[in-house]
Design an enzyme around this catalytic site. Sequence first.
Site, short mmCIF file in Angstrom:
data_model
loop_
_atom_site.label_atom_id
_atom_site.label_comp_id
_atom_site.label_asym_id
_atom_site.label_seq_id
_atom_site.Cartn_x
_atom_site.Cartn_y
_atom_site.Cartn_z
N CYS A 26 -1.92 -25.44 45.75
CA CYS A 26 -3.25 -25.08 46.21
C CYS A 26 -4.08 -26.34 46.24
CB CYS A 26 -3.86 -24.00 45.33
SG CYS A 26 -4.03 -24.48 43.60
N HIS A 547 -13.91 -24.42 45.69
CA HIS A 547 -12.71 -23.58 45.65
C HIS A 547 -13.12 -22.13 45.90
CE1 HIS A 547 -8.98 -21.76 44.14
NE2 HIS A 547 -8.45 -22.97 44.11
#
Length: 624
Positions: A26, A547
């Site tokens: 990620c 994020h």
Amino acid sequence: MDYKKLAYDLLPLVGGAENISKLTHCATRLRFEFHDRSKVDAKAIEKTPGVISVVEKGGQFQVVVGNDVPITYRALINEMGGTATGSSSSSADPAPEKKPSIINRIISVISTTFTPVIPALIGGGMIKAVLSILVLFGLSDASSTYQILNFVSDAAFYFMPVLLAYGAAIKFECNPVLAMTLTCALLHPTWLGMVAAGEPVDFFNIPVRLVDYTYSVIPVILSVWIMSYVERFAEKYTPSVIKFFVKPLLILFISAPIALIIVGPFGAFLNTLIETGANLINARASWLLPMLMGAFQPFLVLTGTAWAMTPIATVQISSLGYEIVNGPGMLASNIAQGGATLAVACKTKNQQLRQLAASSGFTAVMGITEPCLYGVILKLKKPLIASMIGGGIGGIYAGLSGLVRYAFVSPGLAALPAFIGENPMNIVHAVITCLISFAAGFAAAWILGFDDPVDDSTPSAAAETPAETRPAPVGTAQAAAPVSGHAVPLEEVNDAVFSQKILGDGLAIQPDSDDILAPLDGEVTSLPDTMHAVGLHGDNGMDLLIHVGIDTVNLQGKYYQALVKAGDRVRKGDRLLHFDRKAIEAAGYETITPVLLTNTDDYQSVQAVSGRDVQAGETVLTAE
């Protein structure tokens, strides 16, 4: 940073390329899945230069390396021979992948099924708690206001089987709307009328057992599971010319009778058996379940088995109006963990540990324990024992006093209204349980002590970037909110990597819009293929990571649209990302958005806005 060396160092520590069944990444973490977890040396990995932290969550082994994770990922792929799986050209057969145990698979089903439903249950539960308070202040239970609030609070529980069908459909990868339609058939007024009448019912001369599926859990999960196989059958064998209308016909025509005749009654039997067992234990030894839950709740959270008790608790709340198997023990455990962690904050001489323990300990007594569990008591070990002692003692009192929970919420001081109900002494017992658990957990942690770590600073992810490649921060730097919403401290984020500030200080925003805007003038430094996060280097020297959501990398870019690419220049207010907030939440993921200053160590102080609504473009982060 030599990423090739980091990849070279990591590969043998994870058991070699042949032990890796899947490797993804990620914005900040390498995410491994292994054939054999026992071959992985987690402690050695955590000590490897370039590794910030190690997290095991959601069946994945996550290695946090910071913003440069794409470079590390590519270097690791090269070391593995150019593939993201452990297959190799060697003639030796790869180790067979170990299937999860039946217990783990059951817990996985429960977890995935209940996750999308939890907000509805909490909302309904909290309305029940508010209603109890209003009654104490004089609201008549015969008034229309009471009746409206009462049926609103009951809605999520009455129609819980339909909501669960959605979660089960996500888990079993079948059509959610058809799964919910199948469950609606089990709750149809005509069927409930047949059950109430008690007259024999048959389907083409096959006897059908009369079962009331209102508030049921296991029958729904089993019925959707069977439907998923029927759907695959219909998909495979229905001609494409007529598939549009024949496929749903076959799915419902086959699945509904199976659910009513076989699966539903069997599931209802299991439902009754489990509930009867819990009631029997409570009748014979009322202290036992709360004591066990109070003492061992940390281990249930760590192993993911905390979900195992959820079906019993929800069924009890739905049918009885309260539950005894989960809430009382969890209340004792959460408060005891908070007490043990605050004892660490009072006793430690390590400044960083004191700050972390104080903030996460307060969060724990409010009802959210993950930050203190992962960040403090698990690492120090002895406070974990202390929290178990405190939770066990508090649980014994909760059981002996007959404490019950009336609403489905995470127990803590903030959720004490969930213990207000018909018995006026119940809230009193809840408060006493809190006092006992906190005092016992705090005292046990103080007496047992812990190995106080040497005061040092955790390197930030941005520190790995050579200083000469970016201007040194000078004076005061500011960043704006990238999205409108409610700002909260990082400690409240349900992910230890963010809540412990491993990647840097900052804040989190619960968004109320679907666009991420540039919080400053600068350059886009990173944007993964999954588009769920974006890294920026500001002209003012700030390195930021935005994020969007928690574990949303698993969506593989679904519901996200990138409007920039790495290397692009942006100005404050430019659109960076677009995301479908409602679709992400419907898929069972949180959309809370951490905004991290990844080069925190370059600054003497960082102030972040929290506890209020913010607008995109408003200054929320100041570093000096």
